[in-house]
Design an enzyme around this catalytic site. Sequence first.
Site, PDB file in Angstrom:
ATOM      1  N   ASP A  45     -10.479   8.393  34.471  1.00 12.88           N
ATOM      2  CA  ASP A  45     -11.803   8.125  33.908  1.00 12.88           C
ATOM      3  C   ASP A  45     -11.686   7.762  32.423  1.00 12.88           C
ATOM      4  OD1 ASP A  45     -11.251  10.628  32.898  1.00 12.88           O
ATOM      5  OD2 ASP A  45     -13.116  11.570  33.561  1.00 12.88           O
ATOM      6  N   SER A  46     -10.463   7.797  31.896  1.00 12.30           N
ATOM      7  CA  SER A  46     -10.219   7.260  30.549  1.00 12.30           C
ATOM      8  C   SER A  46     -10.557   5.770  30.501  1.00 12.30           C
ATOM      9  CB  SER A  46      -8.758   7.486  30.134  1.00 12.30           C
ATOM     10  OG  SER A  46      -7.866   7.092  31.164  1.00 12.30           O
ATOM     11  N   ASP A  84      -9.506   9.401  39.936  1.00  9.97           N
ATOM     12  CA  ASP A  84      -9.972  10.470  39.052  1.00  9.97           C
ATOM     13  C   ASP A  84     -11.468  10.696  39.266  1.00  9.97           C
ATOM     14  OD1 ASP A  84      -9.585  12.347  37.094  1.00  9.97           O
ATOM     15  OD2 ASP A  84      -9.580  10.926  35.423  1.00  9.97           O
ATOM     16  N   LYS A 114      -7.997  13.515  41.675  1.00  9.54           N
ATOM     17  CA  LYS A 114      -7.773  14.513  40.625  1.00  9.54           C
ATOM     18  C   LYS A 114      -9.129  14.982  40.113  1.00  9.54           C
ATOM     19  CE  LYS A 114      -6.595  13.294  36.209  1.00  9.54           C
ATOM     20  NZ  LYS A 114      -7.730  13.873  35.468  1.00  9.54           N
ATOM     21  N   GLU A 116     -10.951  17.939  37.176  1.00  9.47           N
ATOM     22  CA  GLU A 116     -10.670  18.815  36.042  1.00  9.47           C
ATOM     23  C   GLU A 116     -11.187  20.226  36.303  1.00  9.47           C
ATOM     24  OE1 GLU A 116     -12.158  17.178  32.376  1.00  9.47           O
ATOM     25  OE2 GLU A 116     -11.153  15.249  32.688  1.00  9.47           O
ATOM     26  N   GLU A 183      -2.638  19.159  30.511  1.00 12.16           N
ATOM     27  CA  GLU A 183      -2.886  18.268  29.365  1.00 12.16           C
ATOM     28  C   GLU A 183      -2.939  19.074  28.068  1.00 12.16           C
ATOM     29  OE1 GLU A 183      -6.181  15.518  29.671  1.00 12.16           O
ATOM     30  OE2 GLU A 183      -6.020  14.958  27.558  1.00 12.16           O
TER      31      GLU A 183
HETATM   32  O1  KIV Z   1      -8.584   9.862  32.700  1.00 10.12           O
HETATM   33  C1  KIV Z   1      -7.417  10.055  32.372  1.00 10.12           C
HETATM   34  O2  KIV Z   1      -6.666   9.147  32.022  1.00 10.12           O
HETATM   35  C2  KIV Z   1      -6.948  11.419  32.393  1.00 10.12           C
HETATM   36  C3  KIV Z   1      -5.797  11.741  31.518  1.00 10.12           C
HETATM   37  C4  KIV Z   1      -6.251  11.915  30.117  1.00 10.12           C
HETATM   38  C5  KIV Z   1      -5.096  12.956  31.971  1.00 10.12           C
HETATM   39  O3  KIV Z   1      -7.517  12.245  33.034  1.00 10.12           O
END
Ligand code: KIV
Length: 283
Positions: A45-46, A84, A114, A116, A183
């Site tokens: 989600d980055s 994500d 993934k 969090e 992280e």
């Molecule tokens: O979204 C992402 O790239 C991430 C990383 C910062 C671990 O979750």
Amino acid sequence: MPKKGVLELTEMKRAGQKITWLTAYDYPTASFEQAAGVDMILVGDSLGMCVYGYPGTVPVTMDQCIVHSEAVRRAAPDCFVVGDMPFMSYQASDEEAVHNAGRFLKEAAVDAIKLEGGVRVVSRVRAILDAGIVVCGHIGLTPQSSGQLGGHKAQGRTLESARLVVEDARALAEAGVQLLLLEAVPPEVAAFITEELPIPVLGIGAGEAVDGQLLIVSDVLGTFQAFTPKFVKKYADLAGVATSALTEYVNDVRAGRFPEEQHCYRMLEGEHDRFLEFTKQTV
Ligand code: KIV
């Protein structure tokens, strides 16, 4: 290189072979990563910051994540692709979490999702696992809840904070996650967790003792310029390369140096004369 699944990644941990992991958000980048032999790709989600220019990850939607995951999947069929879960795609209920995790598999054919959080997302993790989906946990600095953490700060730097990280890791492993991402966690704490858990433990800013490394591709290639976290190693300056190439183009057009003869589609033999006749008739 044949595609690896969870079993092969776990075998790499046992054999002491480091796992390589990068984010990707688009077809070209994912194809470069597959060509480079990367084991895993995270459609993180980055992408909110790296692709859309948002100030953080919170505005990112499920639909955006799906579209980018589809492109990455098409480009990298031989990589283990992780989707994500964006903010509010799993926080409200187990049912929503399963629905959205399922979308990643049905619409983008990812290999795992993934999400969090540690102790507080155990019920979500169990529900998603019960649906038969591979889950990667993500603890330590969790950007979606960085407000609660007091900002984008490393976690586990005091005994009290380290205990919370270890408790989160144990809770997720007990719930059944097959992969775990740490992280911004001190190497001492990451080494303890990596040693204790039988699953692959990957790190971004967690030192060298973990089973594999993740970095954000936009940091690695130098296309994201807003800030650079301490744990980043920049391998290229694509922003510099791109800006100077584009400046050259702008200057060439303005100076009449582009296009040149080799860039033109001339009329076929004899057609120019016919065309001149035509222009005379129409005047
Ligand atoms: O979204 C992402 O790239 C991430 C990383 C910062 C671990 O979750």
